[in-house]
Structure formats: C-alpha cells, structure tokens
Design a protein around this motif. Structure first.
Motif, PDB file in Angstrom:
ATOM      1  N   GLY A 163      68.378  33.118  15.040  1.00 35.87           N
ATOM      2  CA  GLY A 163      68.861  31.873  15.646  1.00 35.87           C
ATOM      3  C   GLY A 163      70.190  32.078  16.371  1.00 35.87           C
ATOM      4  O   GLY A 163      70.873  33.076  16.173  1.00 35.87           O
ATOM      5  N   GLY A 217      73.883  31.952  13.283  1.00 40.09           N
ATOM      6  CA  GLY A 217      72.450  31.724  13.372  1.00 40.09           C
ATOM      7  C   GLY A 217      71.778  32.491  12.229  1.00 40.09           C
ATOM      8  O   GLY A 217      72.272  33.535  11.798  1.00 40.09           O
ATOM      9  N   ALA A 218      70.652  31.962  11.737  1.00 40.71           N
ATOM     10  CA  ALA A 218      69.974  32.649  10.628  1.00 40.71           C
ATOM     11  C   ALA A 218      69.153  33.825  11.164  1.00 40.71           C
ATOM     12  O   ALA A 218      68.770  33.846  12.334  1.00 40.71           O
ATOM     13  CB  ALA A 218      69.070  31.664   9.887  1.00 40.71           C
ATOM     14  N   ARG A 239      58.688  33.954  11.715  1.00 41.07           N
ATOM     15  CA  ARG A 239      59.570  32.817  11.474  1.00 41.07           C
ATOM     16  C   ARG A 239      60.917  33.028  12.161  1.00 41.07           C
ATOM     17  O   ARG A 239      61.590  34.041  11.939  1.00 41.07           O
ATOM     18  CB  ARG A 239      59.775  32.593   9.984  1.00 41.07           C
ATOM     19  CG  ARG A 239      58.750  31.612   9.421  1.00 41.07           C
ATOM     20  CD  ARG A 239      58.878  31.498   7.946  1.00 41.07           C
ATOM     21  NE  ARG A 239      58.784  32.824   7.332  1.00 41.07           N
ATOM     22  CZ  ARG A 239      58.691  33.020   6.029  1.00 41.07           C
ATOM     23  NH1 ARG A 239      58.698  32.006   5.203  1.00 41.07           N
ATOM     24  NH2 ARG A 239      58.605  34.249   5.545  1.00 41.07           N
ATOM     25  N   GLN A 240      61.262  32.065  12.980  1.00 37.70           N
ATOM     26  CA  GLN A 240      62.510  32.132  13.742  1.00 37.70           C
ATOM     27  C   GLN A 240      63.660  31.620  12.874  1.00 37.70           C
ATOM     28  O   GLN A 240      63.520  30.619  12.170  1.00 37.70           O
ATOM     29  CB  GLN A 240      62.368  31.251  14.992  1.00 37.70           C
ATOM     30  CG  GLN A 240      63.627  31.196  15.818  1.00 37.70           C
ATOM     31  CD  GLN A 240      63.344  31.012  17.296  1.00 37.70           C
ATOM     32  OE1 GLN A 240      62.190  30.934  17.722  1.00 37.70           O
ATOM     33  NE2 GLN A 240      64.394  30.947  18.083  1.00 37.70           N
ATOM     34  N   GLY A 241      64.798  32.321  12.945  1.00 33.90           N
ATOM     35  CA  GLY A 241      65.968  31.853  12.190  1.00 33.90           C
ATOM     36  C   GLY A 241      66.509  30.577  12.822  1.00 33.90           C
ATOM     37  O   GLY A 241      66.434  30.407  14.038  1.00 33.90           O
ATOM     38  N   SER A 242      67.053  29.706  12.021  1.00 32.55           N
ATOM     39  CA  SER A 242      67.546  28.444  12.597  1.00 32.55           C
ATOM     40  C   SER A 242      68.880  28.676  13.310  1.00 32.55           C
ATOM     41  O   SER A 242      69.646  29.587  12.979  1.00 32.55           O
ATOM     42  CB  SER A 242      67.697  27.383  11.509  1.00 32.55           C
ATOM     43  OG  SER A 242      68.453  27.914  10.456  1.00 32.55           O
ATOM     44  N   ASP A 243      69.144  27.839  14.296  1.00 32.74           N
ATOM     45  CA  ASP A 243      70.395  27.933  15.061  1.00 32.74           C
ATOM     46  C   ASP A 243      71.546  27.380  14.231  1.00 32.74           C
ATOM     47  O   ASP A 243      71.369  26.423  13.481  1.00 32.74           O
ATOM     48  CB  ASP A 243      70.293  27.098  16.349  1.00 32.74           C
ATOM     49  CG  ASP A 243      69.273  27.661  17.322  1.00 32.74           C
ATOM     50  OD1 ASP A 243      68.874  28.838  17.150  1.00 32.74           O
ATOM     51  OD2 ASP A 243      68.883  26.937  18.257  1.00 32.74           O
ATOM     52  N   GLU A 281      74.659  25.083  13.879  1.00 33.32           N
ATOM     53  CA  GLU A 281      74.987  23.857  14.605  1.00 33.32           C
ATOM     54  C   GLU A 281      76.349  23.965  15.283  1.00 33.32           C
ATOM     55  O   GLU A 281      77.274  24.555  14.739  1.00 33.32           O
ATOM     56  CB  GLU A 281      74.988  22.668  13.649  1.00 33.32           C
ATOM     57  CG  GLU A 281      73.789  21.760  13.893  1.00 33.32           C
ATOM     58  CD  GLU A 281      73.773  20.620  12.916  1.00 33.32           C
ATOM     59  OE1 GLU A 281      74.666  19.767  13.001  1.00 33.32           O
ATOM     60  OE2 GLU A 281      72.855  20.601  12.061  1.00 33.32           O
TER      61      GLU A 281
END
Ligand SMILES: Nc1nc2c(ncn2[C@@H]2O[C@H](COP(=O)(O)OP(=O)(O)OP(=O)(O)O)[C@@H](O)[C@H]2O)c(=O)[nH]1
Ligand SMILES: [Mg+2]
Length: 446
Positions: free
Chosen positions: A40, A70-71, A78-82, A84
């Motif tokens: 992310g 980012g994760a 599975r995409q890492g989350s951004d 915030e």
C-alpha cells in the motif's frame, strides 16, 4: 492565548509497503503460480487551511507529524492497505517553507485549501506482476519507497485587506475599534497592542446604512525607529501587512508626523521594499487636540509625501466616514493583486510522477579507471534515467531481479547508448553504488 505566528515542525510521510513475494499453495498442487500482492501507499502529510484560528498556537503541543506506512502486500494477491493521509490544520494565511532550501512549499489563502507537504511513499508491486513468457515464477518483488521527510517552517501572515501601521500610541487600535466591531486594548502607553488583531469594516451609504460590502482591517503592534534592528517589538509583525492591499499610516498630529512618517517608511523599506509600493494613505489622527490651522499646515506638509492625507479623530469620530469610504475605493482588486504578488510555490506533488527517463553517460568517468590485473578498468558512469531508483526497489532481490532489470534498462536504450559511446564487452558500468559488467548483445548472438 499567546499569539504564535512562526512555528517549526518536522514531517515524515509514511513509507510505501513492500510488494509480496509469494506463491500459491493449495492441496494437491505441486507448484502454484506467483500470487504476491502489491504494497500500500504511505500516508502523506497535508496542510489544510481552516477558519477561525488566528494563531499557530494550537499546534504547539505537537511538533512532529508522521504518516502511517502502507501495509505490505500479501499472498493470494492481497494488496496492502494504504496509510491514511495526516491533515495538519493551520489558520488561513499560513505559508510553509522548506527549512533547508528556504523555498515556499505551500501558501494557504482560502479556507479548505490543502497542500501535500510530505509525500507518502509508493507501494511496491508483488511478484505476480513480473511474470512473462520466459519468467513464470519470479522470485522477486518490488520494495516500497520511503516517504518524504522534511523540516518545515510555518509562518502565519494574516489575510487582511488593509493594514494599520504607526508609532506606538498613535491611535491604531482606537481607529480599528472605531471602524469595526473589534474590541482591541487601548491605552495611553506604548506597546499596548502586542499581537496583530483583525476587525471587519462594513461599507455604509451616505446615510450610514450598511451596504453589503466589507473589508478586513489589521492592527499590528507599534513600530519605532530602529525596529529593523530589533528595537521595540521589532519588525516581525510587519509580516502581517505584507499581503494587505492597502496600508494606512496612522500619525499623531501632536507629535512630529512628518518625521515619524519618514521613519516609518524607512523601517518598512528595510524590512521589505515592496511594502512602499503598496497603495497607501495617511490618517492624521487626534486632530481635535490641535488648532484647525495647525492641522491644515501639517496636512500640507504630509501631502509632499505624495500620499493622500485624511484628518481624523478616532476619539471624536471626525473624518471616519471619509476614511472608511477611501479604504473601499482604494482597495485594489483581490485577483489582480494576487497575480502580481504571487509567491513562487513548489508545484503540487503528483503521487505517481514518473521518473525522468533521460540519462547521460558521465564523460568525466569515461575510460578512466582503477587498475585491475595490470589493466586499466574502463568504467562507464551512468547518471539519471531512474536506473538507480529502480535498482533500489529490488535491492533485497538483486540476484533474482537482475534479468528483469536488464530488460527494463535495455528497453530504455541504456545498452545501445553505451555501445555508441564505445563501451566494450567486459567494461564496468556504474550506476550509483552499483557496478556491473557491460555485456554486448550483438557479440554474444547466436
Ligand atoms: N485625544 C485623542 N486621543 C486619542 C485618539 N485616538 C487615540 N487616542 C488615545 O491615544 C492613546 C493610544 O491609543 P491606542 O489606540 O492604544 O494607540 P495604538 O497606536 O494602538 O498604540 P500601540 O498599541 O501601543 O501601538 C490612547 O490613550 C487613546 O485613547 C484621538 O483621536 N484623540
Ligand atoms: Mg494598539
């Protein structure tokens, strides 16, 4: 609440998450395909202008701002989350400077206006991205990029239409109080006003009924001779009149108005010469205290300065309607003013800005080299093209990613450029801290 108009902060955007190197695993399946997801994006640090805060004071408790990373990407695509974005709320009128370069990063002049001041890192691509007909099981993934870090100086400059300048006790605050609903401290000792104050002035018709037009008036602490050398409260408050569109010199008729005007102008000039080019007028205050003849004489003398002069009395209300009306009439159009006074602001950072593909082979390093095995080593130093940045993004997998990188560089024309420059098989190519051997495709064909 103390008035705070300068503040240094440290900002660090979040890093981008690394792409994942993963292979699908399922029962009864020998070798699964690559299924590493992307990392992310890192959270950026964003300045946001809000209304109703006149001071940077509220930020005092926190000087460091860090955006979340980012994760990482994960298996099963599975995409890492951004991370915030982090918003830092600042008063309208805040300008942000990069402390190192001194350049303006942001200048927030409207409520709600935002500007990224530290850009979050990019996520890396997972290994599933790098499959091709010849590479079905890429054992590498791309790493995320670090978030931008920097030290930022925030400066608040009030956004007022008109600024009052004058010696202490000249009656600036009295004028502000008489022309607006503001309620500043007024007293017969110098430096009563310690920080800038804003008031709103309504335009009225000849009968005194309000028209739907208003302007803002800023009252700043008094200026004295030597202010530019730090005397009195110094010149730092002049920052707040640097973007007012009209200046009013408030002079006390019972003192030495001509001398004080000259002194004020010379102090302003030493702070910022363009202040003297602003539309200006003189409010000759406290005229009820002197003979009419004397007031007229002083007025005549002041007219020599080339500025319009108005006789007023903040105390008795004399001349205030004329002063108010003059301010509205003299006020330059905001848009036009903004155009001629625009700051040179760092362009908005676009997250996915592509690296420049232009590169050069550093001539200084050509043919010069270290002796190895009795032979001078021929080194070709390559600068730019985003090559180094690309290599860094695979630094954990250099071995596994070398063929992929080689192809990318080839498509960018690196090898043909080296060949044209005279590179021969076995020469060394240097990109940043990385070195590799030049390999001539044509010679190795067939
Ligand atoms: N007689 C008379 N006194 C005035 C007039 N305007 C202001 N004063 C007095 O002058 C003194 C200073 O007024 P302020 O408005 O505090 O002056 P200032 O320019 O804001 O002063 P600083 O904040 O110290 O820079 C006060 O005692 C006011 O009452 C006026 O028109 N006539
Ligand atoms: Mg005052």
């Amino acid at each position: 609440m103390a008035f705070r108009d300068v503040l240094n902060i440290e900002v660090a955007a979040g890093n981008g998450g690394d792409g994942s190197m993963s292979f699908h695993r399922a029962k009864y399946m020998e070798k699964g395909g690559p299924d590493g997801g992307h990392g992310g994006k890192g959270g950026s640090i964003v300045l946001r202008a809000i209304e109703g805060v006149e001071s940077l004071e509220r930020l005092l408790g926190r000087r460091k701002f860090k955006g979340p990373n980012g994760a990482y990407g994960e298996g099963r695509l599975r995409q890492g989350s951004d991370g915030e974005d982090i918003y830092i709320d600042v008063p309208v009128g805040t300008t942000a400077f990069d402390e190192e370069s001194g350049k303006v990063i942001a200048d927030l002049v409207r409520v709600g206006q935002t500007k990224v001041i530290a850009r979050g890192g990019l996520g890396g691509r997972g290994n599933s991205t790098f499959t091709s007909s010849t590479r079905q099981a890429p054992r590498f993934a791309e790493l995320g990029t670090p978030g931008q870090k920097r030290r930022v100086r925030l400066e608040l400059r009030l956004i007022a239409d008109v600024g009052l300048v004058g010696y202490p006790n000249a009656g600036k605050s009295s004028l502000l109080a008489a022309l607006s609903r503001a309620n500043p401290a007024i007293a017969d000792y110098p430096f009563t006003t310690l920080s800038p104050i804003l008031g709103v002035v309504d335009r009225v018709d000849t009968h005194g009924s309000p028209l739907d037009e208003r302007l803002t008036l800023a009252d700043i602490p008094g200026i004295i001779e030597g202010a530019s050398e730090g005397k009195g409260l110094g010149l730092e408050f002049l920052r707040h009149i640097s973007r007012t569109r009209v200046l009013v010199y408030v002079l006390d008729v019972t003192r030495d108005p001509v001398g004080e005007l000259a002194q004020l102008q010379s102090e302003l000039r030493s702070y910022d010469p363009t202040l003297l080019e602003q539309v200006s007028l003189i409010a000759l205050n406290k005229v009820e205290l002197v003979d009419e003849d004397l007031a007229v004489m002083v007025e005549d003398e002041l007219i020599g300065s080339g500025l319009p002069v108005l006789q007023v009395s903040a105390k008795e209300g004399q001349g205030l309607n004329e002063l108010r009306e003059s301010l509205f009439q003299l006020l330059p159009d905001r848009e036009l003013w903004a155009q001629t006074h625009a700051l040179d602001i760092e362009p908005d950072v676009i997250r996915e800005a592509p690296l420049s593909l232009e590169f050069r082979i550093d001539p200084a390093a050509q043919g010069v080299g270290i002796i190895s095995d009795g032979q001078p080593e021929r080194v070709w130093k390559v600068v730019g093209g985003g090559f180094e940045e690309r290599i860094v993004r695979f630094s954990r997998y250099l071995e596994e990613a070398s063929e992929y990188l080689g192809n990318v560089f080839k498509r960018q024309g690196l090898y043909s450029a080296l060949k044209r420059a005279g590179a021969r098989e076995g020469d060394t190519v240097e990109i940043g801290p990385h070195r590799f051997e030049y390999f001539d495709e044509d010679e190795n064909k067939g």
